[in-house]
Structure formats: structure tokens, C-alpha cells
Design an enzyme around this catalytic site. Structure first.
Site, mmCIF file in Angstrom:
data_model
loop_
_atom_site.group_PDB
_atom_site.id
_atom_site.type_symbol
_atom_site.label_atom_id
_atom_site.label_comp_id
_atom_site.label_asym_id
_atom_site.label_seq_id
_atom_site.Cartn_x
_atom_site.Cartn_y
_atom_site.Cartn_z
ATOM 1 N N GLY A 30 0.566 -1.234 -0.219
ATOM 2 C CA GLY A 30 0.131 0.009 0.014
ATOM 3 C C GLY A 30 0.843 1.044 -0.032
ATOM 4 C CB SER A 39 0.432 4.154 -4.524
ATOM 5 O OG SER A 39 -1.068 4.014 -3.791
ATOM 6 N NE ARG A 40 -4.841 5.256 -1.123
ATOM 7 C CZ ARG A 40 -5.702 5.268 -0.302
ATOM 8 N NH1 ARG A 40 -6.028 6.418 0.428
ATOM 9 N NH2 ARG A 40 -6.561 4.297 -0.060
ATOM 10 C CG ASN A 43 0.818 1.209 4.777
ATOM 11 O OD1 ASN A 43 0.928 2.066 5.968
ATOM 12 N ND2 ASN A 43 0.655 1.471 3.700
ATOM 13 C CE1 TYR A 83 -8.864 0.540 10.006
ATOM 14 C CE2 TYR A 83 -8.568 1.463 12.159
ATOM 15 C CZ TYR A 83 -8.096 1.319 11.114
ATOM 16 O OH TYR A 83 -6.747 1.913 10.746
ATOM 17 C CE LYS A 129 -5.130 -1.273 10.814
ATOM 18 N NZ LYS A 129 -3.777 -1.392 9.592
#
Length: 253
Positions: free
Chosen positions: A15, A17-18, A93, A160, A164
Site C-alpha cells: 500500500g 502509493s499514498r 501497511n 476495524y 488491528k
């Protein structure tokens, strides 16, 4: 100022790219690491990150790979090793955030919540499993968790937070399994960060009541979180494993 403490190392940031992934890729490159990033659909953004990395004098590569597809993990890792010759650092990530409704809400979006578990947990597990056999002895695995993994100061985040929290137990097990090869596995737990993912949940501005829960009354910078990742990836992080490091301004204490 760069100290090039990671020169000669090869890192994979999923992940990348941003957001935090891109910031982490750049921070690793600043310390001399060659870096591969994965992305799902943002090829243009991914190549822009690669261009920034190469401008720092390191080798870089973007690989399209969907973490929701567990079968894609081995191909991703194989491409990294084929291109760079090895893999020393894995930064798990890639993730998504689906929040906002309590578990008893009749309109709960169970389809996307289940997809969140698939990406955040099962996809991370698949990538770690694919990387473990080829990771260099003395390598590093860093999981990007969330403070919500062990403190949930507001409603609407059960799934969520659970996804995690799962990473914490998994990282500890990985640390035990791979410790004999001097491979470390740790979790970095940010709080709120200036990312598209946070904005999709909170909107453009962090609510005042949420800021009030922070002893240090601001959100994290991407540089602060990526610096923690780099420490764990670097030579001074070699005796930390199975750990959970909060970078969250004291949120929820």
C-alpha cells in the site's frame, strides 16, 4: 539528514502509493534502502512515488497487487526478490477503514466490513507467510496497526479495531517463530494521521472532542510515524521484537 543506515537493504512497503505507505517508502529510501511498493489501482500515483524514490539515488519498483486476494501475495514477494535479489524489510501497511456504525445498527455494511477483515488481516497474513521463507536472516517485519487495536475511545469502530488487534497477536507469534533467524516483528500503532483513509472516516477536520482525547492535542505527522518504522527497520531496532509501539499523542490514556 540522511545517515544511510539502511544502504544495501531491500524493503517492501504494501500500500505504498499514498498516505503513510508513500511516506514510509520515502523515509526508508532516505536511509539508503532500495524500496518496492505495492498498489491496487493507482498506477499513476505509484509511479510518482517510484520517481521520488529513484531521485534519492535508490532502486525502486511499483507492483500492482490486490491484498484482498490472498493468492496474490506469493507473486508479489517473488517479483520483489526477482528484481532486487533479496528481501530484508517488510512493512505491512496496506489496509482499509470501514467505520461509523455500531454493531447493532440494522443498516450495518457487513459486505465491506468483511472485506476489511480480508484485507487488513488475511491479506497481511498471506503477505507475511509469503515473505517469511525468503526474508534475510536479521530481517525486519513491521505491521502498521492502529491505536484502536487496544483502545477504542469512540463508538462505531468495532470491526476495524478488531482487525488491528488481530495484528498484535499475529506479530507476537511471528516474532516467536522467526526469532531464531534474528528476524524481528513489531507493530506500530498510529492514531489519527493526515491521510485519505482518515479523511474518509472523519471528514476534512478532526472533531474537537476527538482532539480533546489527546494529551498532545494534535494529530500525528506522517514523518513521525514513518520515522518510528525506520527505527524498527534499522540497526538499532534489532533487539526489539514482539513489541507494540504507539505513535498516537497519548490518545486514550
Amino acid at each position: 539528514m540522511s545517515n544511510l543506515s539502511l544502504k544495501g537493504k531491500v524493503a517492501l512497503v504494501t500500500g505504498g502509493s499514498r498516505g503513510l505507505g508513500a511516506a514510509t517508502a520515502e523515509a526508508l529510501a532516505d536511509q539508503g534502502a532500495d524500496v518496492a511498493i505495492s498498489y491496487v489501482a493507482s498506477a499513476e500515483k505509484a509511479e510518482a512515488v517510484v520517481a521520488k524514490l529513484k531521485a534519492k539515488g535508490v532502486r525502486a519498483l511499483a507492483i500492482q497487487s490486490d491484498q484482498a486476494d490472498m493468492t496474490a501475495a506469493k507473486s508479489l514477494v517473488d517479483k520483489v526478490v526477482a528484481h532486487f535479489g533479496k528481501l530484508d524489510i517488510l512493512v505491512n501497511n496496506a489496509a482499509i477503514a470501514v467505520q461509523g456504525k455500531a454493531v447493532d445498527d440494522p443498516e450495518l455494511d457487513t459486505v465491506n466490513l468483511d472485506r476489511q477483515w480480508q484485507i487488513n488481516v488475511m491479506g497481511t497474513v498471506a503477505t507475511t507467510r509469503a515473505a517469511a521463507p525468503v526474508l534475510s536472516d536479521g530481517g525486519r517485519i513491521i505491521f502498521i496497526g492502529s491505536l484502536l487495536g487496544n483502545r477504542v475511545p469512540f463508538a462505531g469502530a468495532a470491526d476495524y479495531a478488531g482487525s488491528k488487534a488481530a495484528l498484535i497477536g499475529y506479530a507476537k507469534g511471528v516474532a516467536r517463530d522467526l526469532g531464531g533467524r534474528n528476524i524481528t516483528a513489531n507493530v506500530v500503532q498510529p492514531g489519527v494521521m493526515p491521510t485519505d483513509m482518515s479523511a474518509s472516516v472523519l471528514g476534512d477536520d478532526v472533531p474537537e472532542p476527538l482532539l480533546d482525547l489527546h494529551p498532545i492535542r494534535r494529530i500525528a505527522t506522517l514523518a513521525e510515524v514513518s520515522a518510528t518504522v525506520c527505527f524498527l527497520a534499522g540497526p538499532n531496532g534489532g533487539y526489539m521484537t514482539g513489541g507494540v509501539v504507539d505513535v498516537a499523542g497519548g490518545l486514550g490514556i
